[in-house]
Design a protein around this motif. Structure first.
Motif, PDB file in Angstrom:
ATOM      1  N   ALA A  61       0.860  -1.181   0.000  1.00  0.00           N
ATOM      2  CA  ALA A  61       0.000   0.000   0.000  1.00  0.00           C
ATOM      3  C   ALA A  61       0.896   1.230   0.000  1.00  0.00           C
ATOM      4  N   PHE A  62       0.754   2.074  -1.026  1.00  0.00           N
ATOM      5  CA  PHE A  62       1.608   3.243  -1.184  1.00  0.00           C
ATOM      6  C   PHE A  62       0.909   4.438  -0.527  1.00  0.00           C
ATOM      7  N   VAL A  63       1.357   4.759   0.675  1.00  0.00           N
ATOM      8  CA  VAL A  63       0.700   5.805   1.464  1.00  0.00           C
ATOM      9  C   VAL A  63       1.046   7.180   0.917  1.00  0.00           C
ATOM     10  N   THR A  64       2.325   7.414   0.699  1.00  0.00           N
ATOM     11  CA  THR A  64       2.792   8.666   0.104  1.00  0.00           C
ATOM     12  C   THR A  64       4.143   8.406  -0.524  1.00  0.00           C
ATOM     13  N   ALA A  65       4.486   9.149  -1.555  1.00  0.00           N
ATOM     14  CA  ALA A  65       5.697   8.862  -2.324  1.00  0.00           C
ATOM     15  C   ALA A  65       6.962   9.160  -1.518  1.00  0.00           C
ATOM     16  N   PRO A  66       7.858   8.169  -1.361  1.00  0.00           N
ATOM     17  CA  PRO A  66       9.132   8.438  -0.696  1.00  0.00           C
ATOM     18  C   PRO A  66      10.027   9.301  -1.588  1.00  0.00           C
ATOM     19  N   ALA A  67      10.961   9.991  -0.967  1.00  0.00           N
ATOM     20  CA  ALA A  67      11.948  10.779  -1.697  1.00  0.00           C
ATOM     21  C   ALA A  67      13.238   9.980  -1.826  1.00  0.00           C
ATOM     22  N   PRO A  68      14.032  10.234  -2.857  1.00  0.00           N
ATOM     23  CA  PRO A  68      15.352   9.593  -2.922  1.00  0.00           C
ATOM     24  C   PRO A  68      16.171   9.948  -1.675  1.00  0.00           C
ATOM     25  N   GLY A  69      17.025   9.013  -1.268  1.00  0.00           N
ATOM     26  CA  GLY A  69      17.856   9.252  -0.097  1.00  0.00           C
ATOM     27  C   GLY A  69      17.580   8.257   1.012  1.00  0.00           C
ATOM     28  N   PRO A  70      18.031   8.566   2.225  1.00  0.00           N
ATOM     29  CA  PRO A  70      17.914   7.618   3.337  1.00  0.00           C
ATOM     30  C   PRO A  70      16.461   7.260   3.663  1.00  0.00           C
ATOM     31  N   ALA A  71      16.268   5.998   3.985  1.00  0.00           N
ATOM     32  CA  ALA A  71      14.960   5.497   4.419  1.00  0.00           C
ATOM     33  C   ALA A  71      15.198   4.353   5.388  1.00  0.00           C
ATOM     34  N   GLU A  72      14.203   4.081   6.204  1.00  0.00           N
ATOM     35  CA  GLU A  72      14.270   2.964   7.134  1.00  0.00           C
ATOM     36  C   GLU A  72      13.187   1.954   6.796  1.00  0.00           C
ATOM     37  N   ILE A  73      13.505   0.674   6.989  1.00  0.00           N
ATOM     38  CA  ILE A  73      12.543  -0.391   6.756  1.00  0.00           C
ATOM     39  C   ILE A  73      12.398  -1.190   8.045  1.00  0.00           C
ATOM     40  N   HIS A  74      11.198  -1.221   8.550  1.00  0.00           N
ATOM     41  CA  HIS A  74      10.895  -1.932   9.793  1.00  0.00           C
ATOM     42  C   HIS A  74      10.232  -3.255   9.429  1.00  0.00           C
ATOM     43  N   VAL A  75      10.777  -4.344   9.918  1.00  0.00           N
ATOM     44  CA  VAL A  75      10.312  -5.680   9.557  1.00  0.00           C
ATOM     45  C   VAL A  75       9.723  -6.364  10.781  1.00  0.00           C
ATOM     46  N   GLU A  76       8.503  -6.850  10.630  1.00  0.00           N
ATOM     47  CA  GLU A  76       7.812  -7.523  11.721  1.00  0.00           C
ATOM     48  C   GLU A  76       7.415  -8.937  11.293  1.00  0.00           C
ATOM     49  N   PRO A  77       8.092  -9.971  11.794  1.00  0.00           N
ATOM     50  CA  PRO A  77       7.706 -11.344  11.449  1.00  0.00           C
ATOM     51  C   PRO A  77       6.299 -11.645  11.972  1.00  0.00           C
ATOM     52  N   LEU A  78       5.501 -12.288  11.159  1.00  0.00           N
ATOM     53  CA  LEU A  78       4.139 -12.646  11.551  1.00  0.00           C
ATOM     54  C   LEU A  78       4.018 -14.141  11.840  1.00  0.00           C
ATOM     55  N   ARG A  79       4.566 -14.949  10.951  1.00  0.00           N
ATOM     56  CA  ARG A  79       4.481 -16.395  11.134  1.00  0.00           C
ATOM     57  C   ARG A  79       5.503 -17.095  10.257  1.00  0.00           C
ATOM     58  N   THR A  80       6.133 -18.128  10.776  1.00  0.00           N
ATOM     59  CA  THR A  80       6.997 -19.004   9.992  1.00  0.00           C
ATOM     60  C   THR A  80       6.450 -20.421  10.071  1.00  0.00           C
ATOM     61  N   GLY A  81       6.081 -20.970   8.929  1.00  0.00           N
ATOM     62  CA  GLY A  81       5.563 -22.329   8.856  1.00  0.00           C
ATOM     63  C   GLY A  81       6.502 -23.218   8.074  1.00  0.00           C
ATOM     64  N   ARG A  82       6.030 -24.399   7.730  1.00  0.00           N
ATOM     65  CA  ARG A  82       6.879 -25.349   7.024  1.00  0.00           C
ATOM     66  C   ARG A  82       7.194 -24.877   5.608  1.00  0.00           C
ATOM     67  N   SER A  83       6.199 -24.287   4.932  1.00  0.00           N
ATOM     68  CA  SER A  83       6.394 -23.938   3.526  1.00  0.00           C
ATOM     69  C   SER A  83       6.549 -22.450   3.254  1.00  0.00           C
ATOM     70  N   ALA A  84       6.268 -21.604   4.247  1.00  0.00           N
ATOM     71  CA  ALA A  84       6.302 -20.163   3.993  1.00  0.00           C
ATOM     72  C   ALA A  84       6.522 -19.370   5.276  1.00  0.00           C
ATOM     73  N   THR A  85       7.071 -18.161   5.104  1.00  0.00           N
ATOM     74  CA  THR A  85       7.210 -17.183   6.185  1.00  0.00           C
ATOM     75  C   THR A  85       6.450 -15.933   5.778  1.00  0.00           C
ATOM     76  N   GLN A  86       5.667 -15.394   6.692  1.00  0.00           N
ATOM     77  CA  GLN A  86       4.877 -14.186   6.415  1.00  0.00           C
ATOM     78  C   GLN A  86       5.379 -13.041   7.287  1.00  0.00           C
ATOM     79  N   VAL A  87       5.537 -11.870   6.650  1.00  0.00           N
ATOM     80  CA  VAL A  87       6.192 -10.730   7.286  1.00  0.00           C
ATOM     81  C   VAL A  87       5.444  -9.452   6.941  1.00  0.00           C
ATOM     82  N   ARG A  88       5.420  -8.508   7.864  1.00  0.00           N
ATOM     83  CA  ARG A  88       4.937  -7.160   7.586  1.00  0.00           C
ATOM     84  C   ARG A  88       6.154  -6.237   7.522  1.00  0.00           C
TER      85      ARG A  88
END
Length: 267
Positions: A61-88
């Protein structure tokens, strides 16, 4: 010209991944949506498991356009199963969320389809398709993305360039990474968001910002160029859908995506 690997590089700082968003991966001054999702996917894969190294589903979901340059990415694991891992994942700048994505990781391979009802798009050879320049004569805006993506569009779909759009709502062509590297499940996110968007073939010029994009990566692509076809089904109330399919050099469907974009129509 930098490589895709360099342009999507991330560095982990505690619980946050830092990225330097590359202005070359942009269209008309706005960073390319597929590229941004690839940067987020790089962070998610970096923190993933060896059992699930590839993005298979990416919904952003594109909330607002990022600008070139530094950015941070926050990763939140939701579930890891046998065949897949789901992440926000959230891409932020200045403490504000710019893009939020749900990403599924799996282990993909190069196996052929068990069944497929979709034929690859029929295109002239690469040499018969003109390469899209970073600055087209009379173009509305520069497209630095075309310095890092070698795109060759079907000449039969270029009527909009001479003021005669087909109004079929279709764009199709060949794509390669200009740095010479092969496509992989992460870089396919860029191929799934081709330029120009189909509004040009509808006679609607201008920027069509992505509101939401959902991508499905089906398999690891074979070396060589990919063929991309994107079409629209409906334009209503300033919104346009776009569906893209990508086939590899072995004629296999390797990725598909659907997005909703904002569009201005005549009053």
């Amino acid at each position: 010209m930098g490589t895709f690997q360099e342009a999507t590089a991330v560095v982990r700082r505690g619980d946050v991944y830092e990225a330097d968003l590359d202005p070359q991966w942009s269209v008309g001054g706005k960073l390319h949506g597929g590229y941004l999702l690839a940067v987020m996917g790089r962070a998610v894969c970096h923190g993933g498991t060896n059992d699930h190294p590839h993005p298979s589903v990416v919904s952003g979901a594109f909330v607002t356009a990022p600008a070139p340059g530094p950015a941070e990415i926050h990763v939140e694991p939701l579930r890891t199963g046998r065949s897949a891992t789901q992440v926000r994942a959230r891409l932020t700048q200045g403490g504000a969320v710019r893009i939020e994505a749900l990403i599924t990781l799996e282990r993909l391979d190069e196996a052929d389809s068990w069944w497929s009802g979709l034929e690859p798009v029929d295109l002239p050879s690469e040499r018969e398709c003109p390469r899209t320049p970073p600055e087209a004569p009379g173009g509305a805006f520069p497209v630095p993305l075309m310095e890092v993506i070698e795109q060759r569009l079907d000449p039969g779909r270029l009527g909009f360039m001479s003021g005669s759009p087909s109004r079929a709502g279709v764009i199709a062509g060949w794509q390669r990474l200009a740095d010479g590297s092969d496509w992989d499940p992460l870089s396919l996110l860029v191929a799934l968001d081709p330029v120009p968007s189909v509004n040009f073939d509808l006679g609607l010029t201008g920027w069509a910002p992505t509101i939401q994009l959902s991508a499905y990566i089906r398999r690891v692509p074979a070396p060589g160029p990919v063929r991309v076809r994107m079409h629209a089904a409906d334009v209503t109330n300033g919104r346009m859908d776009e569906t893209a399919y990508v086939w590899d050099s072995k004629d296999r469907l390797v990725a598909q995506a659907t997005q909703l974009a904002a569009i201005r129509t005549p009053g």
